[in-house]
Design an enzyme around this catalytic site. Structure first.
Site, PDB file in Angstrom:
ATOM      1  CG  ASP A  67      34.348 -28.953  19.895  1.00  0.00           C
ATOM      2  OD1 ASP A  67      35.304 -29.564  20.427  1.00  0.00           O
ATOM      3  OD2 ASP A  67      34.181 -27.726  20.022  1.00  0.00           O
ATOM      4  CG  HIS A  94      33.099 -29.088  25.677  1.00  0.00           C
ATOM      5  ND1 HIS A  94      32.838 -27.855  26.230  1.00  0.00           N
ATOM      6  CD2 HIS A  94      33.974 -28.860  24.650  1.00  0.00           C
ATOM      7  CE1 HIS A  94      33.503 -26.927  25.564  1.00  0.00           C
ATOM      8  NE2 HIS A  94      34.207 -27.506  24.604  1.00  0.00           N
ATOM      9  CB  ILE A 136      31.829 -25.689  30.637  1.00  0.00           C
ATOM     10  CG1 ILE A 136      33.042 -25.651  29.688  1.00  0.00           C
ATOM     11  CG2 ILE A 136      32.262 -25.423  32.070  1.00  0.00           C
ATOM     12  CD1 ILE A 136      33.690 -24.277  29.576  1.00  0.00           C
ATOM     13  N   GLY A 175      30.775 -23.461  23.658  1.00  0.00           N
ATOM     14  CA  GLY A 175      30.266 -22.116  23.366  1.00  0.00           C
ATOM     15  C   GLY A 175      29.335 -22.139  22.164  1.00  0.00           C
TER      16      GLY A 175
HETATM   17  C1  LIG Z   1      37.637 -22.117  20.406  1.00  0.00           C
HETATM   18  C2  LIG Z   1      37.111 -23.503  20.132  1.00  0.00           C
HETATM   19  C3  LIG Z   1      37.104 -24.424  21.344  1.00  0.00           C
HETATM   20  C4  LIG Z   1      35.880 -24.243  22.111  1.00  0.00           C
HETATM   21  C5  LIG Z   1      35.898 -24.105  23.461  1.00  0.00           C
HETATM   22  C6  LIG Z   1      34.681 -23.781  24.178  1.00  0.00           C
HETATM   23  O1  LIG Z   1      33.578 -23.928  23.702  1.00  0.00           O
HETATM   24  S1  LIG Z   1      34.883 -23.056  25.742  1.00  0.00           S
HETATM   25  C7  LIG Z   1      33.220 -22.712  26.293  1.00  0.00           C
HETATM   26  C8  LIG Z   1      32.699 -21.427  25.778  1.00  0.00           C
HETATM   27  N1  LIG Z   1      33.423 -20.247  26.245  1.00  0.00           N
HETATM   28  C9  LIG Z   1      33.310 -19.826  27.522  1.00  0.00           C
HETATM   29  O2  LIG Z   1      32.670 -20.437  28.353  1.00  0.00           O
HETATM   30  C10 LIG Z   1      34.027 -18.537  27.848  1.00  0.00           C
HETATM   31  C11 LIG Z   1      33.138 -17.622  28.663  1.00  0.00           C
HETATM   32  N2  LIG Z   1      33.798 -16.338  28.912  1.00  0.00           N
HETATM   33  C12 LIG Z   1      34.637 -16.148  29.963  1.00  0.00           C
HETATM   34  O3  LIG Z   1      34.858 -17.046  30.774  1.00  0.00           O
HETATM   35  C13 LIG Z   1      35.297 -14.798  30.095  1.00  0.00           C
HETATM   36  O4  LIG Z   1      34.554 -13.841  29.389  1.00  0.00           O
HETATM   37  C14 LIG Z   1      36.769 -14.771  29.552  1.00  0.00           C
HETATM   38  C15 LIG Z   1      37.633 -15.718  30.423  1.00  0.00           C
HETATM   39  C16 LIG Z   1      36.825 -15.225  28.083  1.00  0.00           C
HETATM   40  C17 LIG Z   1      37.313 -13.342  29.625  1.00  0.00           C
HETATM   41  O5  LIG Z   1      37.058 -12.825  30.883  1.00  0.00           O
HETATM   42  P1  LIG Z   1      38.139 -11.924  31.621  1.00  0.00           P
HETATM   43  O6  LIG Z   1      37.511 -11.440  32.881  1.00  0.00           O
HETATM   44  O7  LIG Z   1      39.431 -12.679  31.725  1.00  0.00           O
HETATM   45  O8  LIG Z   1      38.313 -10.762  30.556  1.00  0.00           O
HETATM   46  P2  LIG Z   1      38.284  -9.186  30.803  1.00  0.00           P
HETATM   47  O9  LIG Z   1      36.860  -8.732  30.892  1.00  0.00           O
HETATM   48  O10 LIG Z   1      39.215  -8.828  31.911  1.00  0.00           O
HETATM   49  O11 LIG Z   1      38.861  -8.649  29.430  1.00  0.00           O
HETATM   50  C18 LIG Z   1      40.216  -8.836  29.048  1.00  0.00           C
HETATM   51  C19 LIG Z   1      40.358  -8.443  27.597  1.00  0.00           C
HETATM   52  O12 LIG Z   1      39.821  -9.480  26.766  1.00  0.00           O
HETATM   53  C20 LIG Z   1      38.717  -9.002  26.025  1.00  0.00           C
HETATM   54  N3  LIG Z   1      37.657 -10.017  26.151  1.00  0.00           N
HETATM   55  C21 LIG Z   1      36.928 -10.294  27.249  1.00  0.00           C
HETATM   56  N4  LIG Z   1      36.085 -11.307  26.999  1.00  0.00           N
HETATM   57  C22 LIG Z   1      36.304 -11.666  25.712  1.00  0.00           C
HETATM   58  C23 LIG Z   1      35.719 -12.636  24.890  1.00  0.00           C
HETATM   59  N5  LIG Z   1      34.761 -13.443  25.322  1.00  0.00           N
HETATM   60  N6  LIG Z   1      36.150 -12.740  23.627  1.00  0.00           N
HETATM   61  C24 LIG Z   1      37.105 -11.926  23.166  1.00  0.00           C
HETATM   62  N7  LIG Z   1      37.697 -10.959  23.915  1.00  0.00           N
HETATM   63  C25 LIG Z   1      37.294 -10.852  25.172  1.00  0.00           C
HETATM   64  C26 LIG Z   1      38.304  -7.695  26.649  1.00  0.00           C
HETATM   65  O13 LIG Z   1      37.725  -6.837  25.699  1.00  0.00           O
HETATM   66  C27 LIG Z   1      39.590  -7.188  27.214  1.00  0.00           C
HETATM   67  O14 LIG Z   1      40.342  -6.535  26.207  1.00  0.00           O
HETATM   68  P3  LIG Z   1      40.524  -4.915  26.254  1.00  0.00           P
HETATM   69  O15 LIG Z   1      39.125  -4.379  26.224  1.00  0.00           O
HETATM   70  O16 LIG Z   1      41.218  -4.697  27.545  1.00  0.00           O
HETATM   71  O17 LIG Z   1      41.326  -4.609  25.039  1.00  0.00           O
END
Ligand SMILES: CCC/C=C/C(=O)SCCNC(=O)CCNC(=O)[C@H](O)C(C)(C)COP(=O)([O-])OP(=O)([O-])OC[C@H]1O[C@@H](n2cnc3c(N)ncnc32)[C@H](O)[C@@H]1OP(=O)([O-])[O-]
Length: 309
Positions: free
Chosen positions: A208, A213, A228, A231
């Site tokens: 990846d 990252h 970062i 995930g």
């Molecule tokens: C992909 C491959 C590439 C890899 C990249 C990486 O590794 S990156 C590194 C690894 N990843 C990270 O570091 C990411 C870490 N996570 C974050 O930074 C935050 O959790 C966020 C930005 C994903 C969402 O935060 P926020 O405050 O903007 O969200 P909110 O609480 O206001 O909810 C809004 C809506 O979305 C829903 N929902 C919420 N969370 C998730 C979720 N995780 N998942 C799914 N859905 C989620 C929640 O249910 C709600 O829907 P509802 O209920 O209204 O229908």
């Protein structure tokens, strides 16, 4: 926020993803295990040494169930996801969730054929959520090995729905991945582990190469003070902790894995994984020690419990 004229549901839902082949050797499985911290605390840890070394030869190394999440890597060679019909900024994509079903222990090497499809797509206003499902078959036997469903959180790409009801498509039963409720009781087990400052640089060698990252400038554009952790690396640390503390080191006891990424992790931070047992389900959450914030939560279903628990 996206404009409704930029979204074409028909184009998106009819899109066919090409089959991919993922071929790996024992070396790949071992580099992955090191990337998620195996033997990071002790190079003679008997539970973990089997993930990186075997006295009878590398073909006997055990493979972590989370390794299966790599099978669909070819889908996103640089971190962007092919979503025709939607305009979005791939630099703002974050990994939201991962759900894994393991049907057979992963072999120490193999050639895997992947069938990929869109399992869900949702408008969340400030973001869009895409769920990509990969069914992985052993190429030679044709046997189904595992299924991975990856949720991508596309910041800034929501708000495109044409009606007052937000667009939501899903082709699997909602109760398949229930939301976890973290018990209020003391955890059954707690495991603390340190990620290294170079953790993401090591983990990326598993394939990846998303610069989020590794590249400070790309991380800044995405809203982070520095690169970062992947995930899937955090998930690998947490599931490895569960295998160590609850499965007595046997990765083949894991059946299903679910994890939601709640907050980013910076390489070098310590991860504390708390675990609760509910029958054969382990409910868990991982916290970053330095910031005392929960970064991941979910469950792991086991085939059985270890007799010595
Ligand atoms: C992909 C491959 C590439 C890899 C990249 C990486 O590794 S990156 C590194 C690894 N990843 C990270 O570091 C990411 C870490 N996570 C974050 O930074 C935050 O959790 C966020 C930005 C994903 C969402 O935060 P926020 O405050 O903007 O969200 P909110 O609480 O206001 O909810 C809004 C809506 O979305 C829903 N929902 C919420 N969370 C998730 C979720 N995780 N998942 C799914 N859905 C989620 C929640 O249910 C709600 O829907 P509802 O209920 O209204 O229908």
């Amino acid at each position: 926020m996206a404009d409704s004229s930029e979204f074409n549901a028909e184009l998106l839902l009819s899109h066919k993803y090409p089959e991919t082949i993922y071929t790996y050797t024992e070396r790949d499985a071992v580099i992955y295990a090191l990337g998620v911290g195996a033997c990071g605390r002790s190079a003679v840890d008997v539970d973990e040494l089997k993930l990186v070394y075997h006295e009878n030869g590398q073909q006997f190394v055990k493979v972590l169930p989370t390794f299966s999440a790599l099978f669909s890597l070819k889908l996103m060679p640089t971190g962007a996801l092919d979503l025709p019909g939607l305009e979005y900024d791939p630099r703002l994509l974050l990994h939201g969730q991962q759900y894994i079903e393991i049907y057979k222990p992963l072999p120490s090497n193999g050639s895997i054929r992947n069938e990929v499809s869109l399992a869900g797509f949702h408008d969340k206003g400030k973001a869009a959520i895409a769920e990509i499902e990969t069914r992985s078959y052993e190429k030679e036997s044709g046997e189904l090995l595992c299924m991975n469903r990856m949720t991508a959180f596309l910041r800034g790409a929501g708000g495109f729905s044409k009606s007052s009801q937000p667009f939501s498509y899903s082709n699997y039963p909602k109760n398949q991945v229930p939301a976890v409720k973290i018990p209020k009781t003391q955890p059954f087990k707690v495991f603390e582990d340190s990620t290294q400052p170079s953790q993401a640089l090591l983990y990326r060698l598993s394939g990846d190469y998303n610069p989020l990252h590794s590249d400070p400038m790309v991380a800044k554009v995405a809203g982070f003070s520095r690169p970062i952790l992947h995930g899937l690396c955090t998930l690998g640390f947490a599931v490895r902790a569960i295998i160590k503390c609850i499965c007595r080191g046997d990765p083949d006891m894991v059946k299903n894995i679910s994890g939601r990424f709640l907050l980013h992790v910076y390489p070098g931070e310590a991860l504390i994984t708390e675990m609760w047992l509910d029958g054969t389900r382990v409910i868990y959450q991982a916290k970053v020690k330095e910031r005392n914030r929960t970064v991941l939560s979910g469950f792991v279903d086991l085939n059985r419990l270890a007799s010595s628990l």
